[in-house]
Design an enzyme around this catalytic site. Structure first.
Site, PDB file in Angstrom:
ATOM      1  N   SER A 132       0.866  -1.181   0.000  1.00  0.00           N
ATOM      2  CA  SER A 132       0.000   0.000   0.000  1.00  0.00           C
ATOM      3  C   SER A 132       0.899   1.226   0.000  1.00  0.00           C
ATOM      4  O   SER A 132       2.055   1.144   0.439  1.00  0.00           O
ATOM      5  CB  SER A 132      -0.861   0.008   1.274  1.00  0.00           C
ATOM      6  OG  SER A 132      -1.528   1.238   1.433  1.00  0.00           O
ATOM      7  N   TYR A 145      -2.221   0.074  10.590  1.00  0.00           N
ATOM      8  CA  TYR A 145      -2.195  -0.472   9.212  1.00  0.00           C
ATOM      9  C   TYR A 145      -0.907  -0.021   8.515  1.00  0.00           C
ATOM     10  O   TYR A 145      -0.204  -0.827   7.887  1.00  0.00           O
ATOM     11  CB  TYR A 145      -3.435   0.031   8.469  1.00  0.00           C
ATOM     12  CG  TYR A 145      -3.570  -0.401   7.029  1.00  0.00           C
ATOM     13  CD1 TYR A 145      -4.036  -1.671   6.698  1.00  0.00           C
ATOM     14  CD2 TYR A 145      -3.259   0.479   5.990  1.00  0.00           C
ATOM     15  CE1 TYR A 145      -4.177  -2.049   5.369  1.00  0.00           C
ATOM     16  CE2 TYR A 145      -3.401   0.102   4.660  1.00  0.00           C
ATOM     17  CZ  TYR A 145      -3.863  -1.164   4.354  1.00  0.00           C
ATOM     18  OH  TYR A 145      -4.007  -1.540   3.036  1.00  0.00           O
TER      19      TYR A 145
HETATM   20  N1  LIG Z   1      -8.698  -1.284  -0.813  1.00  0.00           N
HETATM   21  C1  LIG Z   1      -7.713  -0.395  -0.690  1.00  0.00           C
HETATM   22  O1  LIG Z   1      -7.924   0.830  -0.657  1.00  0.00           O
HETATM   23  C2  LIG Z   1      -6.274  -0.858  -0.626  1.00  0.00           C
HETATM   24  C3  LIG Z   1      -5.264   0.068  -0.899  1.00  0.00           C
HETATM   25  C4  LIG Z   1      -3.944  -0.336  -0.864  1.00  0.00           C
HETATM   26  C5  LIG Z   1      -3.644  -1.648  -0.574  1.00  0.00           C
HETATM   27  N2  LIG Z   1      -4.653  -2.538  -0.312  1.00  0.00           N
HETATM   28  C6  LIG Z   1      -4.277  -3.910  -0.001  1.00  0.00           C
HETATM   29  O2  LIG Z   1      -4.764  -4.750  -1.024  1.00  0.00           O
HETATM   30  C7  LIG Z   1      -4.959  -6.064  -0.491  1.00  0.00           C
HETATM   31  C8  LIG Z   1      -6.323  -6.565  -0.886  1.00  0.00           C
HETATM   32  O3  LIG Z   1      -7.290  -5.784  -0.233  1.00  0.00           O
HETATM   33  P1  LIG Z   1      -8.740  -5.500  -0.825  1.00  0.00           P
HETATM   34  O4  LIG Z   1      -8.855  -4.057  -1.042  1.00  0.00           O
HETATM   35  O5  LIG Z   1      -9.048  -6.432  -1.942  1.00  0.00           O
HETATM   36  O6  LIG Z   1      -9.604  -5.837   0.486  1.00  0.00           O
HETATM   37  P2  LIG Z   1     -10.798  -6.843   0.737  1.00  0.00           P
HETATM   38  O7  LIG Z   1     -11.169  -6.614   2.154  1.00  0.00           O
HETATM   39  O8  LIG Z   1     -11.829  -6.724  -0.309  1.00  0.00           O
HETATM   40  O9  LIG Z   1     -10.115  -8.275   0.574  1.00  0.00           O
HETATM   41  C9  LIG Z   1      -9.219  -8.794   1.521  1.00  0.00           C
HETATM   42  C10 LIG Z   1      -9.315 -10.302   1.509  1.00  0.00           C
HETATM   43  O10 LIG Z   1      -8.394 -10.807   2.495  1.00  0.00           O
HETATM   44  C11 LIG Z   1      -9.055 -11.853   3.182  1.00  0.00           C
HETATM   45  N3  LIG Z   1      -8.462 -12.042   4.515  1.00  0.00           N
HETATM   46  C12 LIG Z   1      -8.601 -11.278   5.620  1.00  0.00           C
HETATM   47  N4  LIG Z   1      -7.937 -11.832   6.647  1.00  0.00           N
HETATM   48  C13 LIG Z   1      -7.338 -12.954   6.176  1.00  0.00           C
HETATM   49  C14 LIG Z   1      -6.504 -13.951   6.762  1.00  0.00           C
HETATM   50  N5  LIG Z   1      -6.179 -13.922   8.057  1.00  0.00           N
HETATM   51  N6  LIG Z   1      -6.058 -14.957   5.972  1.00  0.00           N
HETATM   52  C15 LIG Z   1      -6.399 -15.019   4.660  1.00  0.00           C
HETATM   53  N7  LIG Z   1      -7.212 -14.117   4.059  1.00  0.00           N
HETATM   54  C16 LIG Z   1      -7.661 -13.096   4.814  1.00  0.00           C
HETATM   55  C17 LIG Z   1     -10.510 -11.412   3.270  1.00  0.00           C
HETATM   56  O11 LIG Z   1     -11.378 -12.505   3.551  1.00  0.00           O
HETATM   57  C18 LIG Z   1     -10.715 -10.801   1.883  1.00  0.00           C
HETATM   58  O12 LIG Z   1     -11.151 -11.775   0.953  1.00  0.00           O
HETATM   59  C19 LIG Z   1      -4.746  -5.949   1.028  1.00  0.00           C
HETATM   60  O13 LIG Z   1      -3.449  -6.377   1.375  1.00  0.00           O
HETATM   61  C20 LIG Z   1      -4.887  -4.464   1.270  1.00  0.00           C
HETATM   62  O14 LIG Z   1      -4.216  -4.055   2.431  1.00  0.00           O
HETATM   63  C21 LIG Z   1      -5.960  -2.180  -0.351  1.00  0.00           C
END
Ligand SMILES: NC(=O)c1ccc[n+]([C@@H]2O[C@H](COP(=O)([O-])OP(=O)(O)OC[C@H]3O[C@@H](n4cnc5c(N)ncnc54)[C@H](O)[C@@H]3O)[C@@H](O)[C@H]2O)c1
Length: 264
Positions: A132, A145
């Protein structure tokens, strides 16, 4: 056959990354702590499913052995699973703080180590860590985070250095650092002032991140920011923290405006 594993792939970014890998011809294992979404996504995109909590290193190793048994080898491992709970650290209970560090940091460490064991000496491979912009600079409202994501980058780059020092050149590690992405992670945060910085740029779509992963698979890079200009801004704020800290209230105000606009 080429084998790939994506963690947290039941929905959001991971789902699109897994789909991209299937389209590129990989045998893909869709893993998620949530069994229902893992199974549904795998069926939808033509992959295999497995329940996996990335905090459990033995379960991570078992998932690694599962893809090797299915595909014969492991080429790509994407550490994507993540959790975001907003608010100042002092307002969060210990379990919440621990959850973010364990999933975002320890989960990335578990996956990377398990993958390296299967790739090193077995034809190499590529670990892609979805981090991120919060891994690069200060993020008001997302302190724990941000800590978990800074740690993920520090670990990834240090391990890449360790691999090269050990003479391993055919295992790559790339970190993708996106700005806010419109996924379930942010769906419930349009009214949350602590999440304002996630909305301070132009929201990305999960497909943008899948495309960024596809690009680093073709051309490995230690750290890629999406979009590049926000990455440059984040890095500037990190090099000059007093400037960065002064800019944060302005960016929070922009984020609040964007949240209100998106909520309409
Ligand atoms: N959405 C944003 O704004 C954003 C921005 C930058 C980075 N990210 C990163 O992108 C990645 C994906 O996030 P997203 O936006 O798709 O979020 P999301 O919440 O839609 O998906 C996250 C997934 O991780 C799974 N998860 C949670 N805890 C877990 C565990 N202990 N073991 C295995 N799986 C687990 C959840 O069930 C979910 O399917 C993450 O690492 C997040 O930090 C997201």
């Amino acid at each position: 056959m080429r084998g790939a594993v994506v963690t947290g792939a039941g929905r959001g970014v991971g789902k699109l990354v897994a789909k991209m890998l299937v389209q590129r011809g990989y045998t893909v294992l869709v893993t998620d702590v949530d069994e229902a979404t893992a199974t549904a996504t795998a069926a939808e995109i033509g992959a295999a499913a497995r329940v996996l909590d990335v905090r459990d290193h033995e379960a991570v190793e078992a998932a690694r052995d599962d893809i090797v048994a299915r595909a014969g080898r492991l080429d790509v491992w994407v550490n994507n699973a993540g959790v975001l709970v907003t608010g100042p650290a002092w307002e969060q209970d210990a379990a919440t703080r621990r959850l973010m560090i364990e999933v975002n940091t320890l989960g990335t460490i578990n996956g990377t180590v398990a993958a390296i064991e299967a790739m090193r000496g077995h034809g190499g491979g590529h670990v892609v860590n979805i981090v991120s912009l919060a891994g690069i600079t200060a993020v008001a409202g997302e302190a724990v985070y941000a800590a978990s994501k800074h740690a993920a980058i520090g670990f990834s780059l240090s391990t890449l250095a360790d691999l090269r020092m050990a003479g391993v050149r055919d295992v790559d590690i790339s970190c993708i650092c996106p700005d806010g992405i419109w996924t379930p992670m942010l769906y419930d945060k349009l009214d949350d002032p602590s999440a304002a910085l996630s909305f301070s740029g132009t929201l990305l779509q999960p497909a943008d991140i899948a495309a960024a992963v596809a690009r680093v698979l073709d051309r490995p890079r230690p750290v890629v920011t999406v979009p590049k200009w926000r990455g440059a801004l984040a890095r500037f704020g990190d090099v000059f923290p007093r400037f960065g800290l002064r800019a944060i209230p302005l960016m929070v105000a922009q984020g609040r405006r964007n949240q209100r606009r998106s909520a309409r």
